[in-house]
Design a protein around this motif. Structure first.
Motif, PDB file in Angstrom:
ATOM      1  N   LEU A  16      -4.598   9.664   8.132  1.00 27.51           N
ATOM      2  CA  LEU A  16      -5.166   9.199   7.183  1.00 27.51           C
ATOM      3  C   LEU A  16      -5.002   7.676   7.292  1.00 27.51           C
ATOM      4  O   LEU A  16      -5.930   7.001   7.070  1.00 27.51           O
ATOM      5  CB  LEU A  16      -4.620   9.806   5.802  1.00 27.51           C
ATOM      6  CG  LEU A  16      -5.294   9.163   4.545  1.00 27.51           C
ATOM      7  CD1 LEU A  16      -6.711   9.350   4.139  1.00 27.51           C
ATOM      8  CD2 LEU A  16      -4.566   9.648   3.304  1.00 27.51           C
ATOM      9  N   ASN A  17      -3.740   7.088   7.488  1.00 24.88           N
ATOM     10  CA  ASN A  17      -3.394   5.633   7.629  1.00 24.88           C
ATOM     11  C   ASN A  17      -4.076   5.124   8.825  1.00 24.88           C
ATOM     12  O   ASN A  17      -4.623   4.190   8.579  1.00 24.88           O
ATOM     13  CB  ASN A  17      -2.106   5.553   7.362  1.00 24.88           C
ATOM     14  CG  ASN A  17      -1.442   5.760   6.397  1.00 24.88           C
ATOM     15  OD1 ASN A  17      -2.053   5.585   5.104  1.00 24.88           O
ATOM     16  ND2 ASN A  17      -0.127   5.872   5.973  1.00 24.88           N
ATOM     17  N   ASN A  22      -9.915  12.640  -2.574  1.00 24.99           N
ATOM     18  CA  ASN A  22      -9.594  11.320  -2.687  1.00 24.99           C
ATOM     19  C   ASN A  22     -10.323  10.466  -1.392  1.00 24.99           C
ATOM     20  O   ASN A  22     -10.122  10.593  -0.252  1.00 24.99           O
ATOM     21  CB  ASN A  22      -8.080  11.115  -2.418  1.00 24.99           C
ATOM     22  CG  ASN A  22      -7.441   9.749  -3.278  1.00 24.99           C
ATOM     23  OD1 ASN A  22      -8.338   9.198  -3.816  1.00 24.99           O
ATOM     24  ND2 ASN A  22      -6.119   9.706  -3.154  1.00 24.99           N
ATOM     25  N   ALA A  77       4.569   5.068   2.431  1.00 24.84           N
ATOM     26  CA  ALA A  77       5.011   6.589   2.533  1.00 24.84           C
ATOM     27  C   ALA A  77       5.448   6.991   3.918  1.00 24.84           C
ATOM     28  O   ALA A  77       6.449   7.531   4.352  1.00 24.84           O
ATOM     29  CB  ALA A  77       3.934   7.523   1.998  1.00 24.84           C
ATOM     30  N   GLU A  78       4.309   6.301   4.923  1.00 22.15           N
ATOM     31  CA  GLU A  78       4.717   6.712   6.273  1.00 22.15           C
ATOM     32  C   GLU A  78       5.903   6.053   6.932  1.00 22.15           C
ATOM     33  O   GLU A  78       6.625   6.609   7.507  1.00 22.15           O
ATOM     34  CB  GLU A  78       3.413   6.328   7.092  1.00 22.15           C
ATOM     35  CG  GLU A  78       3.020   6.860   8.344  1.00 22.15           C
ATOM     36  CD  GLU A  78       2.208   6.370   9.278  1.00 22.15           C
ATOM     37  OE1 GLU A  78       1.012   5.969   8.418  1.00 22.15           O
ATOM     38  OE2 GLU A  78       2.022   6.250  10.288  1.00 22.15           O
ATOM     39  N   LEU A 133       0.361   4.597   0.455  1.00 23.19           N
ATOM     40  CA  LEU A 133       0.389   5.341   1.546  1.00 23.19           C
ATOM     41  C   LEU A 133       0.939   4.842   2.914  1.00 23.19           C
ATOM     42  O   LEU A 133       1.559   5.483   3.833  1.00 23.19           O
ATOM     43  CB  LEU A 133      -0.935   5.720   1.851  1.00 23.19           C
ATOM     44  CG  LEU A 133      -1.866   6.578   0.850  1.00 23.19           C
ATOM     45  CD1 LEU A 133      -3.166   6.894   1.128  1.00 23.19           C
ATOM     46  CD2 LEU A 133      -0.842   7.808   0.596  1.00 23.19           C
ATOM     47  N   THR A 134       0.885   3.459   3.087  1.00 18.56           N
ATOM     48  CA  THR A 134       1.663   2.944   4.343  1.00 18.56           C
ATOM     49  C   THR A 134       3.309   2.847   4.122  1.00 18.56           C
ATOM     50  O   THR A 134       3.742   3.239   5.050  1.00 18.56           O
ATOM     51  CB  THR A 134       1.070   1.274   4.469  1.00 18.56           C
ATOM     52  OG1 THR A 134      -0.094   1.296   4.576  1.00 18.56           O
ATOM     53  CG2 THR A 134       1.593   0.826   5.578  1.00 18.56           C
ATOM     54  N   ASP A 164       0.947  -1.247   0.005  1.00 19.01           N
ATOM     55  CA  ASP A 164       0.157  -0.257   0.054  1.00 19.01           C
ATOM     56  C   ASP A 164       0.968   1.268  -0.023  1.00 19.01           C
ATOM     57  O   ASP A 164       1.530   1.399   0.829  1.00 19.01           O
ATOM     58  CB  ASP A 164      -1.032  -0.167   1.186  1.00 19.01           C
ATOM     59  CG  ASP A 164      -1.630   1.251   1.433  1.00 19.01           C
ATOM     60  OD1 ASP A 164      -2.265   1.542   0.483  1.00 19.01           O
ATOM     61  OD2 ASP A 164      -1.521   2.063   2.410  1.00 19.01           O
ATOM     62  N   MET A 210       9.002   7.762   5.749  1.00 18.49           N
ATOM     63  CA  MET A 210       9.059   9.115   6.222  1.00 18.49           C
ATOM     64  C   MET A 210       9.757   8.875   7.772  1.00 18.49           C
ATOM     65  O   MET A 210      10.429   9.528   8.284  1.00 18.49           O
ATOM     66  CB  MET A 210       7.426   9.698   6.507  1.00 18.49           C
ATOM     67  CG  MET A 210       7.352  11.112   6.987  1.00 18.49           C
ATOM     68  SD  MET A 210       5.617  11.659   6.754  1.00 18.49           S
ATOM     69  CE  MET A 210       5.103  10.986   8.225  1.00 18.49           C
ATOM     70  N   HIS A 225      -2.034   5.982  -6.386  1.00 15.31           N
ATOM     71  CA  HIS A 225      -0.727   6.551  -5.826  1.00 15.31           C
ATOM     72  C   HIS A 225       0.472   5.964  -6.440  1.00 15.31           C
ATOM     73  O   HIS A 225       0.388   4.709  -6.431  1.00 15.31           O
ATOM     74  CB  HIS A 225      -0.829   6.524  -4.284  1.00 15.31           C
ATOM     75  CG  HIS A 225      -1.870   7.596  -3.728  1.00 15.31           C
ATOM     76  ND1 HIS A 225      -1.997   8.808  -3.851  1.00 15.31           N
ATOM     77  CD2 HIS A 225      -2.855   7.239  -2.638  1.00 15.31           C
ATOM     78  CE1 HIS A 225      -2.832   9.026  -2.964  1.00 15.31           C
ATOM     79  NE2 HIS A 225      -3.350   8.417  -2.537  1.00 15.31           N
ATOM     80  N   ARG A 246      -7.565   4.654   8.189  1.00 16.47           N
ATOM     81  CA  ARG A 246      -8.044   3.600   7.068  1.00 16.47           C
ATOM     82  C   ARG A 246      -7.562   2.044   7.760  1.00 16.47           C
ATOM     83  O   ARG A 246      -8.541   1.267   7.453  1.00 16.47           O
ATOM     84  CB  ARG A 246      -6.658   3.744   6.007  1.00 16.47           C
ATOM     85  CG  ARG A 246      -7.287   4.828   5.005  1.00 16.47           C
ATOM     86  CD  ARG A 246      -6.003   5.124   4.155  1.00 16.47           C
ATOM     87  NE  ARG A 246      -5.670   4.025   3.078  1.00 16.47           N
ATOM     88  CZ  ARG A 246      -4.610   3.562   3.001  1.00 16.47           C
ATOM     89  NH1 ARG A 246      -3.426   4.067   3.480  1.00 16.47           N
ATOM     90  NH2 ARG A 246      -4.425   2.859   1.848  1.00 16.47           N
ATOM     91  N   LEU A 273      -0.875  12.334   6.914  1.00 11.74           N
ATOM     92  CA  LEU A 273      -0.687  10.991   6.412  1.00 11.74           C
ATOM     93  C   LEU A 273      -0.727  10.096   7.489  1.00 11.74           C
ATOM     94  O   LEU A 273      -1.411   9.048   7.138  1.00 11.74           O
ATOM     95  CB  LEU A 273       0.934  11.010   5.732  1.00 11.74           C
ATOM     96  CG  LEU A 273       1.091   9.693   5.326  1.00 11.74           C
ATOM     97  CD1 LEU A 273       0.261   9.159   4.231  1.00 11.74           C
ATOM     98  CD2 LEU A 273       2.668   9.747   4.937  1.00 11.74           C
ATOM     99  N   ARG A 274      -0.129  10.441   8.620  1.00 11.80           N
ATOM    100  CA  ARG A 274      -0.447   9.377   9.955  1.00 11.80           C
ATOM    101  C   ARG A 274      -1.949   9.340  10.108  1.00 11.80           C
ATOM    102  O   ARG A 274      -2.415   8.159  10.310  1.00 11.80           O
ATOM    103  CB  ARG A 274       0.467   9.999  11.036  1.00 11.80           C
ATOM    104  CG  ARG A 274       1.924   9.740  10.997  1.00 11.80           C
ATOM    105  CD  ARG A 274       2.355  10.390  12.363  1.00 11.80           C
ATOM    106  NE  ARG A 274       3.783  10.568  11.990  1.00 11.80           N
ATOM    107  CZ  ARG A 274       4.736  10.020  11.645  1.00 11.80           C
ATOM    108  NH1 ARG A 274       4.719   8.491  11.405  1.00 11.80           N
ATOM    109  NH2 ARG A 274       5.860  10.604  11.321  1.00 11.80           N
TER     110      ARG A 274
END
Lengths: 110, 232
Positions: free
Chosen positions: B9-10, B69, A15-16, A12-13, A10, A19, A44, B13, B6-7
């Protein structure tokens, strides 16, 4: 019930996680499509400062160009809107063979 | 994008909650909006519509362009009862793109042979649902006919707001079920949410046909579900 295998892929996972590892990260998102586009709106691609990436915004047709732009966004900080399609002047290099057109928003995380 | 967003959002989810990541394409400012968060005006309407359809896209509101989104938890089906109908439903649900789990403590029914390749748990719903709780993006289908097995998950489904709650059984069986659920403290409106007799009324006769009726009923409830916080 959480699909661990899916979480591993995933964007977004990832990306975190990147980071948290202290890497510079950019996120590219398909925001608009016309015609037959390979990936739906909302898809994405996550890119780091070294050009490593995960996910997709097309079927592999324009990822190379997006990664290049993303690395510039990482160093400059300003988000960019990219557009790809067969009518595009860059089509010969990075066009979509499916004949569709997509708009990709690239932003830095942080 | 803000790292904090971002944190957030994750986290949303992972917790299987519906959220929208909203970006102002003019200035790049963004925010995360949870289902039920109040947003006024045309933008609020666009957000509500996007949450309902699950479709991401660009909207123009207040003379600005926003990208919405939408992140909806993947819909899943939990079936109580490893019966003949469930065998057909498991196959069809996969084709229709749903995750499906079959729960039945009766080991004679819940066999690997009958449910090859399907997520099957041969245990009591009380135990299974503790580790895998029901939620608003889950459809609960109870088909054992046995109150000892069906009642607890039905009660949980009403309490957690499953988008679909269906129970197999004749009107007489269901009337007794209503009495038991009332005794458990569920109100009339909540109990009325149960699809019983289960499935769309298409005159289904065979187990596979009943599975078609149930799956169609689930899709109808998913696509027409009211939004959280949108009132009754």
């Amino acid at each position: 019930m959480n699909a661990t295998a899916n979480d591993m892929l995933d964007p977004l996972t990832i990306a975190e996680r990147w980071m948290d590892d202290g890497r510079m990260v950019a996120l590219a998102t398909v925001v608009e499509t016309w015609g037959s586009a390979p990936r739906p709106v909302g898809s994405h691609l996550v890119i780091d400062g070294e050009g490593n990436f995960h996910g997709s915004v097309s079927g592999g047709c324009v990822e190379g160009a997006v990664i290049g732009e993303a690395m510039e966004v990482i160093s400059e900080g300003e988000p960019r809107m990219l557009e790809f399609g067969v009518a595009d002047e860059t089509a010969w290099r990075v066009g979509l063979s499916c004949g569709g057109r997509i708009r990709v928003y690239v932003e830095r995380i942080g | 994008m803000d790292p904090y967003l971002l944190r957030k959002l994750n986290a949303e989810r992972t917790a299987r909650r519906a959220v929208i990541h909203l970006t102002d394409l003019g200035d790049g400012r963004d925010r995360v909006i949870r289902e039920g968060d109040p947003v006024a005006g045309p933008l609020g309407e666009a957000i509500a519509s996007a949450l309902r359809s699950g479709k991401s896209g660009v909207v123009e509101a207040e003379d600005r362009k926003f990208f919405l989104n939408v992140h909806l938890p993947p819909a899943r089906i939990v079936v109580i009862g490893a019966v003949h109908i469930s065998q057909a439903l498991a196959q069809m649900a996969k084709v229709a793109g749903f995750d499906i789990t079959i729960i039945d403590p009766r080991t004679a029914f819940a066999t690997e042979e009958r449910f090859a390749g399907i997520d099957l748990v041969a245990d009591w719903p009380e135990d299974v649902l503790k580790a895998r709780p029901l939620d608003a993006y889950t459809a609960l289908v109870a088909v054992t006919h046995d109150p000892k097995i069906d009642d607890f998950p039905l009660s949980q489904a009403l309490a957690t707001g499953c988008f679909y709650v269906g129970a197999l059984g004749s009107r007489k069986t269901h009337a007794k079920r209503v009495e038991r659920l009332t005794a458990l403290g569920h109100g009339e409106a909540a109990i009325a949410r149960i699809s019983a007799p289960i499935g769309l009324d298409i005159g289904a006769a065979s187990p596979a046909e009943i599975a078609v009726a149930i799956l169609a009923d689930i899709v109808a409830h998913l696509r027409r579900r009211p939004l959280l916080g949108a009132g009754p």
